[in-house]
Write an enzyme that holds these catalytic residues in place. Structure first.
Site, PDB file in Angstrom:
ATOM      1  N   SER A 125      95.123 -19.287  65.150  1.00  0.00           N
ATOM      2  CA  SER A 125      95.661 -19.440  63.891  1.00  0.00           C
ATOM      3  C   SER A 125      96.291 -20.276  63.131  1.00  0.00           C
ATOM      4  O   SER A 125      97.304 -20.136  63.800  1.00  0.00           O
ATOM      5  CB  SER A 125      95.595 -17.933  63.341  1.00  0.00           C
ATOM      6  OG  SER A 125      95.477 -18.050  62.404  1.00  0.00           O
ATOM      7  N   GLU A 127      98.000 -19.901  61.071  1.00  0.00           N
ATOM      8  CA  GLU A 127      98.308 -19.074  60.304  1.00  0.00           C
ATOM      9  C   GLU A 127     100.022 -18.387  61.242  1.00  0.00           C
ATOM     10  O   GLU A 127     101.081 -18.240  61.183  1.00  0.00           O
ATOM     11  CB  GLU A 127      98.091 -17.418  60.008  1.00  0.00           C
ATOM     12  CG  GLU A 127      99.178 -16.620  59.572  1.00  0.00           C
ATOM     13  CD  GLU A 127      99.171 -16.635  57.856  1.00  0.00           C
ATOM     14  OE1 GLU A 127      98.746 -17.156  56.858  1.00  0.00           O
ATOM     15  OE2 GLU A 127      99.717 -16.454  57.266  1.00  0.00           O
ATOM     16  N   TYR A 155     100.186 -10.491  61.698  1.00  0.00           N
ATOM     17  CA  TYR A 155      99.249 -10.921  61.665  1.00  0.00           C
ATOM     18  C   TYR A 155      99.384 -12.205  62.747  1.00  0.00           C
ATOM     19  O   TYR A 155      98.635 -12.470  64.140  1.00  0.00           O
ATOM     20  CB  TYR A 155      98.334 -10.736  60.495  1.00  0.00           C
ATOM     21  CG  TYR A 155      96.836 -12.009  60.723  1.00  0.00           C
ATOM     22  CD1 TYR A 155      95.551 -11.690  61.752  1.00  0.00           C
ATOM     23  CD2 TYR A 155      96.973 -13.421  60.710  1.00  0.00           C
ATOM     24  CE1 TYR A 155      94.623 -12.453  62.073  1.00  0.00           C
ATOM     25  CE2 TYR A 155      96.053 -14.306  61.516  1.00  0.00           C
ATOM     26  CZ  TYR A 155      94.506 -13.789  61.744  1.00  0.00           C
ATOM     27  OH  TYR A 155      93.661 -14.799  61.804  1.00  0.00           O
ATOM     28  N   GLY A 259      96.483 -13.327  43.773  1.00  0.00           N
ATOM     29  CA  GLY A 259      98.408 -13.592  43.260  1.00  0.00           C
ATOM     30  C   GLY A 259      98.529 -14.499  43.546  1.00  0.00           C
ATOM     31  O   GLY A 259      97.670 -14.939  42.421  1.00  0.00           O
ATOM     32  N   ARG A 327     102.412 -11.082  48.815  1.00  0.00           N
ATOM     33  CA  ARG A 327     102.388 -10.758  50.087  1.00  0.00           C
ATOM     34  C   ARG A 327     104.062 -10.661  50.087  1.00  0.00           C
ATOM     35  O   ARG A 327     104.619 -11.604  49.337  1.00  0.00           O
ATOM     36  CB  ARG A 327     102.098 -11.996  51.222  1.00  0.00           C
ATOM     37  CG  ARG A 327     100.772 -12.098  50.882  1.00  0.00           C
ATOM     38  CD  ARG A 327      99.662 -12.552  51.689  1.00  0.00           C
ATOM     39  NE  ARG A 327      98.791 -12.568  51.205  1.00  0.00           N
ATOM     40  CZ  ARG A 327      97.242 -13.245  52.544  1.00  0.00           C
ATOM     41  NH1 ARG A 327      97.746 -14.744  52.929  1.00  0.00           N
ATOM     42  NH2 ARG A 327      96.324 -13.036  51.855  1.00  0.00           N
TER      43      ARG A 327
HETATM   44  P1  NAP Z   1      86.237 -11.588  60.544  1.00  0.00           P
HETATM   45  O1  NAP Z   1      84.891 -11.780  59.488  1.00  0.00           O
HETATM   46  O2  NAP Z   1      87.107 -10.578  59.703  1.00  0.00           O
HETATM   47  O3  NAP Z   1      85.670 -11.140  61.798  1.00  0.00           O
HETATM   48  C1  NAP Z   1      86.221  -9.684  62.376  1.00  0.00           C
HETATM   49  C2  NAP Z   1      85.620  -9.516  63.243  1.00  0.00           C
HETATM   50  O4  NAP Z   1      86.115  -8.915  64.736  1.00  0.00           O
HETATM   51  C3  NAP Z   1      84.541  -8.103  63.051  1.00  0.00           C
HETATM   52  O5  NAP Z   1      83.471  -8.492  63.667  1.00  0.00           O
HETATM   53  C4  NAP Z   1      84.990  -6.991  63.154  1.00  0.00           C
HETATM   54  O6  NAP Z   1      84.386  -6.392  63.372  1.00  0.00           O
HETATM   55  C5  NAP Z   1      85.359  -7.265  65.056  1.00  0.00           C
HETATM   56  N1  NAP Z   1      86.658  -6.972  65.451  1.00  0.00           N
HETATM   57  C6  NAP Z   1      87.861  -5.921  64.256  1.00  0.00           C
HETATM   58  N2  NAP Z   1      88.316  -5.225  65.376  1.00  0.00           N
HETATM   59  C7  NAP Z   1      87.980  -5.105  66.288  1.00  0.00           C
HETATM   60  C8  NAP Z   1      87.880  -3.884  67.590  1.00  0.00           C
HETATM   61  N3  NAP Z   1      89.274  -3.135  67.784  1.00  0.00           N
HETATM   62  N4  NAP Z   1      86.635  -4.602  68.584  1.00  0.00           N
HETATM   63  C9  NAP Z   1      86.011  -5.204  68.461  1.00  0.00           C
HETATM   64  N5  NAP Z   1      85.938  -6.462  66.800  1.00  0.00           N
HETATM   65  C10 NAP Z   1      86.704  -5.716  66.268  1.00  0.00           C
HETATM   66  O7  NAP Z   1      86.997 -12.921  60.919  1.00  0.00           O
HETATM   67  P2  NAP Z   1      86.323 -14.702  60.993  1.00  0.00           P
HETATM   68  O8  NAP Z   1      86.753 -14.882  59.950  1.00  0.00           O
HETATM   69  O9  NAP Z   1      84.822 -14.229  61.339  1.00  0.00           O
HETATM   70  O10 NAP Z   1      87.521 -15.166  62.323  1.00  0.00           O
HETATM   71  C11 NAP Z   1      86.662 -15.134  63.707  1.00  0.00           C
HETATM   72  C12 NAP Z   1      88.353 -14.987  64.589  1.00  0.00           C
HETATM   73  O11 NAP Z   1      88.731 -16.084  63.998  1.00  0.00           O
HETATM   74  C13 NAP Z   1      88.990 -13.944  64.387  1.00  0.00           C
HETATM   75  O12 NAP Z   1      90.604 -13.377  65.073  1.00  0.00           O
HETATM   76  C14 NAP Z   1      90.184 -14.195  62.742  1.00  0.00           C
HETATM   77  O13 NAP Z   1      91.791 -14.042  63.079  1.00  0.00           O
HETATM   78  C15 NAP Z   1      90.057 -16.114  63.733  1.00  0.00           C
HETATM   79  N6  NAP Z   1      90.666 -16.939  62.855  1.00  0.00           N
HETATM   80  C16 NAP Z   1      89.720 -17.305  61.489  1.00  0.00           C
HETATM   81  C17 NAP Z   1      90.355 -17.972  60.600  1.00  0.00           C
HETATM   82  C18 NAP Z   1      89.394 -18.108  59.163  1.00  0.00           C
HETATM   83  O14 NAP Z   1      89.685 -18.538  58.717  1.00  0.00           O
HETATM   84  N7  NAP Z   1      88.611 -17.640  59.123  1.00  0.00           N
HETATM   85  C19 NAP Z   1      91.514 -19.175  61.201  1.00  0.00           C
HETATM   86  C20 NAP Z   1      91.952 -19.039  62.094  1.00  0.00           C
HETATM   87  C21 NAP Z   1      91.002 -17.432  63.015  1.00  0.00           C
HETATM   88  P3  NAP Z   1      84.136  -4.939  62.287  1.00  0.00           P
HETATM   89  O15 NAP Z   1      82.278  -5.879  61.948  1.00  0.00           O
HETATM   90  O16 NAP Z   1      83.446  -3.649  62.743  1.00  0.00           O
HETATM   91  O17 NAP Z   1      84.979  -4.555  61.635  1.00  0.00           O
HETATM   92  N1  GDD Z   2      93.461 -12.493  50.128  1.00  0.00           N
HETATM   93  C1  GDD Z   2      94.195 -12.883  49.066  1.00  0.00           C
HETATM   94  N2  GDD Z   2      93.334 -12.415  48.441  1.00  0.00           N
HETATM   95  N3  GDD Z   2      94.664 -14.254  48.671  1.00  0.00           N
HETATM   96  C2  GDD Z   2      94.987 -14.665  47.431  1.00  0.00           C
HETATM   97  C3  GDD Z   2      94.707 -13.840  46.135  1.00  0.00           C
HETATM   98  C4  GDD Z   2      94.148 -12.485  46.648  1.00  0.00           C
HETATM   99  O1  GDD Z   2      93.468 -11.755  45.708  1.00  0.00           O
HETATM  100  N4  GDD Z   2      95.179 -14.309  45.676  1.00  0.00           N
HETATM  101  C5  GDD Z   2      96.369 -15.479  46.601  1.00  0.00           C
HETATM  102  N5  GDD Z   2      95.935 -15.535  47.358  1.00  0.00           N
HETATM  103  C6  GDD Z   2      96.489 -16.345  47.616  1.00  0.00           C
HETATM  104  C7  GDD Z   2      97.354 -15.829  50.083  1.00  0.00           C
HETATM  105  O2  GDD Z   2      98.579 -14.813  48.906  1.00  0.00           O
HETATM  106  C8  GDD Z   2      97.320 -17.004  50.761  1.00  0.00           C
HETATM  107  O3  GDD Z   2      97.921 -17.336  50.503  1.00  0.00           O
HETATM  108  C9  GDD Z   2      95.634 -17.704  50.314  1.00  0.00           C
HETATM  109  O4  GDD Z   2      95.434 -16.903  48.797  1.00  0.00           O
HETATM  110  C10 GDD Z   2      94.895 -17.749  51.238  1.00  0.00           C
HETATM  111  O5  GDD Z   2      94.492 -15.929  51.234  1.00  0.00           O
HETATM  112  P1  GDD Z   2      93.523 -15.668  52.024  1.00  0.00           P
HETATM  113  O6  GDD Z   2      91.908 -15.591  51.859  1.00  0.00           O
HETATM  114  O7  GDD Z   2      93.437 -14.180  52.172  1.00  0.00           O
HETATM  115  O8  GDD Z   2      93.784 -16.382  53.836  1.00  0.00           O
HETATM  116  P2  GDD Z   2      94.730 -16.298  54.784  1.00  0.00           P
HETATM  117  O9  GDD Z   2      95.300 -17.797  55.046  1.00  0.00           O
HETATM  118  O10 GDD Z   2      95.833 -15.460  54.255  1.00  0.00           O
HETATM  119  O11 GDD Z   2      94.665 -16.075  56.111  1.00  0.00           O
HETATM  120  C11 GDD Z   2      93.159 -16.234  56.420  1.00  0.00           C
HETATM  121  O12 GDD Z   2      93.134 -18.033  57.352  1.00  0.00           O
HETATM  122  C12 GDD Z   2      93.855 -17.661  58.237  1.00  0.00           C
HETATM  123  C13 GDD Z   2      94.192 -19.171  58.914  1.00  0.00           C
HETATM  124  O13 GDD Z   2      94.933 -19.548  58.676  1.00  0.00           O
HETATM  125  C14 GDD Z   2      91.928 -15.630  57.267  1.00  0.00           C
HETATM  126  O14 GDD Z   2      91.376 -15.720  57.575  1.00  0.00           O
HETATM  127  C15 GDD Z   2      93.048 -14.892  59.119  1.00  0.00           C
HETATM  128  O15 GDD Z   2      92.690 -14.393  59.752  1.00  0.00           O
HETATM  129  C16 GDD Z   2      93.105 -16.779  59.703  1.00  0.00           C
HETATM  130  O16 GDD Z   2      94.186 -16.867  60.789  1.00  0.00           O
END
Ligand code: NAP
Ligand code: GDD
Length: 373
Positions: A125, A127, A155, A259, A327
């Protein structure tokens, strides 16, 4: 070809399953027990003879062992499972560590212990960069595969551990183990507590509520009171109607509580990003790849673009800034450079920021309009 996907019920797992089934793969998805149905995103796949769900949890090595023993002919493993919410990771750091960090080791070690010859993808990620960035010749900040990590959340620290353990398995066990350092990617299947979807879902519900009020009464005047938490409609004093009755029934709509609006994110479309995951596993050699759009926007920009889709200019009237959503530590700036992915994988994103916002808002509008009819 056979693939195992952890995190199959999540946003990316569901899109990846669509992609692989479209390429005629056999897909085995790992799901964990849940007290309510969590297969919403993959409902359309259930019943497909090439798609199978198996019960397991990546924190439970016994379940992984059984699953991999039953699928020793697996070609590709995609480890997408995670506790993926950054804010939640401050409240549940131990759980986040066990799933997001150690869970990856559990999968890798199971593959090695069973002597399986499969390719592996780890969902790293952006992040992980946290407060760190490089500066290009134009003076612009960016992150790529050579930028150091300075993680700012439990995370991100867990993701760094999983990232390094994947690289170690590549180097010490000769595994085709890859990491995709994916920047934020969103879409119509995004979880509702991530900021983009929280915004577009609110807009969908607000527009529905507004339509319902308009349908129940004409001659209304909208009052957007910025000092309150609610949006309310007030009766036009020149219009004689029983609308006060509607107000008495509670014709108010809660404002959108958010936030920090100032953080920058490099937001792409999830469907593009799962294609990059697959491409990594089609290469002769494993590697680490940044996947991003190369553009960056603030949450404020996302709000303006999303409200613009429904013709609302003065969106600030609808927002309450709530310290609850701040946060303890913030990642202020993310903008990636995915030159390596372009050169080695031939991958570039096909959706712009504006495309993404439009897809998300329109999907949430459709969903709420369907609820009315
Ligand atoms: P998501 O929608 O939160 O999905 C997470 C998945 O992990 C869900 O299917 C969840 O199952 C499963 N899971 C959680 N704990 C588990 C456990 N103990 N054993 C087996 N499965 C488990 O995340 P996403 O957005 O699809 O992201 C996919 C991956 O990419 C994650 O690893 C995330 O950290 C990473 N990532 C995401 C982004 C982004 O912007 N989306 C960016 C960078 C990296 P349940 O349905 O049961 O909760
Ligand atoms: N979730 C959330 N909720 N975020 C908020 C809010 C709120 O009400 N208000 C402001 N934010 C701001 C957060 O502080 C952050 O700066 C930004 O919105 C994005 O927050 P998220 O959408 O929760 O995503 P993230 O960037 O923290 O994390 C996502 O991206 C990562 C990759 O950079 C997640 O998908 C992570 O799993 C992923 O790794």
């Amino acid at each position: 070809m056979k693939a195992i996907i952890t995190g199959i019920t999540g946003q990316d797992g569901s899109h990846l399953a669509d992609l692989l089934l479209g390429k005629n793969y056999e897909v085995v998805g790992i799901t964990r027990r849940c007290s309510v149905d969590n297969t919403q995103r993959i409902k359309h796949l259930i019943g497909n003879p090439k798609f199978k769900l198996v019960s397991g949890d990546i924190t439970d090595v016994h379940s992984l062992l059984t699953i991999f023993q039953n699928n020793e002919d697996v070609d590709e493993v995609y480890n997408l499972a995670a506790q993926s919410h950054v804010a939640v990771s401050f409240k549940q750091p131990g759980l986040t560590w066990d799933i997001t960090g150690k869970g990856c080791l559990n999968v890798l070690q199971t593959i090695v212990n069973l002597g399986l010859y499969c390719k592996f993808y780890q969902a790293s990620s952006s992040e992980m960069f946290g407060d760190s960035y490089d500066v290009d010749t134009h003076g612009d900040k960016y992150q790529d595969e050579n930028t150091k990590f300075l993680p700012q959340s439990p995370y991100a620290i867990a993701k760094c551990a999983a990232h390094y353990i994947t690289r170690l398995f590549r180097e010490s066990h000769g595994m085709h183990a890859n990491t995709g350092i994916l920047f934020n990617h969103e879409g119509e299947r995004r979880g509702e507590n991530f900021v983009t979807r929280k915004i577009t879902k609110w807009i969908g519900e607000f527009v529905r509520w507004k339509k319902e009020q308009e349908a129940s009464e004409t001659g209304l005047e909208w009052n957007y009171n910025t000092t309150e938490d609610m949006i309310s409609v007030v009766r036009d004093p020149n219009f004689d109607s029983p609308f006060s009755l509607v107000l008495a029934k509670g014709a108010k709509f809660p404002k959108l509580r958010l936030g920090n609006l100032e953080a920058f994110r490099d937001w792409g479309y999830a469907v593009d990003y799962v294609e990059a995951m697959w491409l990594m596993l089609q290469q002769d050699d494993p590697d680490d790849y940044v996947i991003c759009t190369g553009t960056t926007h603030t949450i404020r920009d996302f709000l303006a673009a999303a409200f613009n889709v429904v013709g609302i200019e003065y969106w600030e009237n609808f927002i309450v800034i709530d310290p609850e959503f701040y946060r303890p530590c913030e990642v202020d700036f993310l903008r990636g450079d995915s030159l390596r992915a372009k050169e080695k994988l031939g991958w570039t994103p096909t959706h712009s920021f504006e495309d993404l916002v439009k897809i998300m808002v329109e999907t949430d509008l459709d969903a709420t309009i369907q609820n009315i009819s």
